[in-house]
Scaffold this motif. Structure first.
Motif, PDB file in Angstrom:
ATOM      1  N   GLY A  73       0.795  -1.015   0.091  1.00  5.73           N
ATOM      2  CA  GLY A  73      -0.124  -0.027  -0.145  1.00  5.73           C
ATOM      3  C   GLY A  73       0.982   1.382  -0.037  1.00  5.73           C
ATOM      4  N   ALA A  76       2.631   1.759  -3.325  1.00  8.06           N
ATOM      5  CA  ALA A  76       0.882   2.204  -4.665  1.00  8.06           C
ATOM      6  C   ALA A  76       1.357   4.072  -4.809  1.00  8.06           C
ATOM      7  CB  ALA A  76      -0.205   1.881  -3.653  1.00  8.06           C
ATOM      8  N   GLU A  77       1.154   4.394  -6.074  1.00 10.45           N
ATOM      9  CA  GLU A  77       0.773   5.363  -6.438  1.00 10.45           C
ATOM     10  C   GLU A  77      -0.245   6.222  -5.567  1.00 10.45           C
ATOM     11  OE1 GLU A  77       3.033   7.034  -9.448  1.00 10.45           O
ATOM     12  OE2 GLU A  77       3.367   4.834  -9.292  1.00 10.45           O
ATOM     13  N   GLY A  78       0.528   7.167  -5.882  1.00  5.55           N
ATOM     14  CA  GLY A  78      -0.091   8.641  -4.733  1.00  5.55           C
ATOM     15  C   GLY A  78       0.677   9.550  -4.080  1.00  5.55           C
ATOM     16  N   ARG A  79       1.240   8.674  -3.282  1.00  2.00           N
ATOM     17  CA  ARG A  79       2.247  10.385  -2.588  1.00  2.00           C
ATOM     18  C   ARG A  79       3.224  10.380  -2.953  1.00  2.00           C
ATOM     19  NH1 ARG A  79       2.854   8.446   3.870  1.00  2.00           N
ATOM     20  NH2 ARG A  79       4.497   6.567   2.592  1.00  2.00           N
ATOM     21  N   ASP A  80       4.031  11.914  -2.097  1.00  2.00           N
ATOM     22  CA  ASP A  80       5.147  12.264  -3.236  1.00  2.00           C
ATOM     23  C   ASP A  80       6.192  11.401  -2.926  1.00  2.00           C
ATOM     24  OD1 ASP A  80       7.468  13.518  -3.529  1.00  2.00           O
ATOM     25  OD2 ASP A  80       7.724  13.675  -1.317  1.00  2.00           O
ATOM     26  N   ARG A  84       7.182   8.594  -0.161  1.00  2.00           N
ATOM     27  CA  ARG A  84       6.847   6.581  -0.076  1.00  2.00           C
ATOM     28  C   ARG A  84       8.072   6.412   0.587  1.00  2.00           C
ATOM     29  NH1 ARG A  84       4.306   7.146  -5.729  1.00  2.00           N
ATOM     30  NH2 ARG A  84       5.200   4.811  -5.813  1.00  2.00           N
ATOM     31  N   SER A 138       8.834   6.045 -10.174  1.00  4.77           N
ATOM     32  CA  SER A 138       8.106   6.571  -9.657  1.00  4.77           C
ATOM     33  C   SER A 138       8.815   7.939  -9.242  1.00  4.77           C
ATOM     34  CB  SER A 138       6.817   6.946  -8.590  1.00  4.77           C
ATOM     35  OG  SER A 138       5.781   8.379  -8.357  1.00  4.77           O
ATOM     36  N   THR A 142       9.090  11.364 -12.119  1.00  6.88           N
ATOM     37  CA  THR A 142       8.202  12.667 -11.404  1.00  6.88           C
ATOM     38  C   THR A 142       9.539  13.824 -11.510  1.00  6.88           C
ATOM     39  OG1 THR A 142       8.435  12.876  -8.974  1.00  6.88           O
ATOM     40  CG2 THR A 142       6.404  11.983 -10.654  1.00  6.88           C
TER      41      THR A 142
END
Length: 195
Positions: A73, A76-80, A84, A138, A142
């Motif tokens: 979890g 998983a993608e989503g936070r900085d 992460r 990721s 970014t």
């Protein structure tokens, strides 16, 4: 004993196996002990797991998967990506410390079992480095991290933090100052990854 009217599932067998291992240790635990704990014949256990080795590998995989699932979890993608990465490494360290500290007998048992089950351990390590690779990739995508090869970088990060998750270092995880040492290693790695 568990009533035999309940459906015997692989999950129930694995739960009973873990309890038998906790009580008897890996050297003395038998399939007959597991069957007795479930109130079934050992043949019933063998219908789900062909051999004692297969049962031991399955219970080892289940134990290792708990850590992988807890970390997935975070990966998983989503936070900085930096947050992460920091969170993932901290969660891995804490999960391993908790396993070693909360139930040292079971941790010692699983240390023996992981030594027997190279396939389960290999899959576990591959899953963990794949999660790290997703985080680092990721970060590269970014512009937060720089890495020519996110997969090789993930393996390097995993190896660099080994003292804080490799069971061979479990005795050191409770020493004074270990949290500060962990934080210093993570800070060094994150600074080295920043773009």
């Amino acid at each position: 004993m568990t009533p035999t009217s309940e459906i015997l599932t692989a999950e129930r067998i694995l739960e009973a196996t873990e309890e038998v291992l906790r009580r008897h240790g890996p050297a003395k635990a038998t399939v007959v002990d597991v069957a007795r704990a479930l109130g079934v014949s050992h043949g019933s256990v063998y219908r789900h797991f062909r051999t004692k080795a297969a049962l031991r590998e399955a219970v080892t995989k289940r134990w290792l998967d708990r850590t992988s699932e807890a970390l997935s979890g975070i990966a998983a993608e989503g936070r900085d990506p930096e947050a992460r990465l920091r969170g993932w490494l901290a969660a891995l360290f804490e999960a391993k410390r908790r396993k070693a500290g909360d139930d040292p007998e079971l941790f010692a048992t699983y240390t023996v079992l992981t030594g027997e089950n190279g396939t389960a351990v290999g899959e576990h390590l591959a899953d963990l480095t794949a999660q790290l690779t997703r985080i680092i990739r990721s970060g590269v995508d970014t512009g937060v991290f720089t890495a020519d090869d996110p997969e090789a970088t993930a393996r390097a990060v995993f190896q660099a933090t080994g003292r804080f998750h490799d069971p061979g270092y479990a005795r050191e995880w409770g020493l004074p100052g270990v949290e500060e040492e962990f934080a210093a290693v993570v800070e060094l790695l994150v600074r080295g990854l920043r773009a």
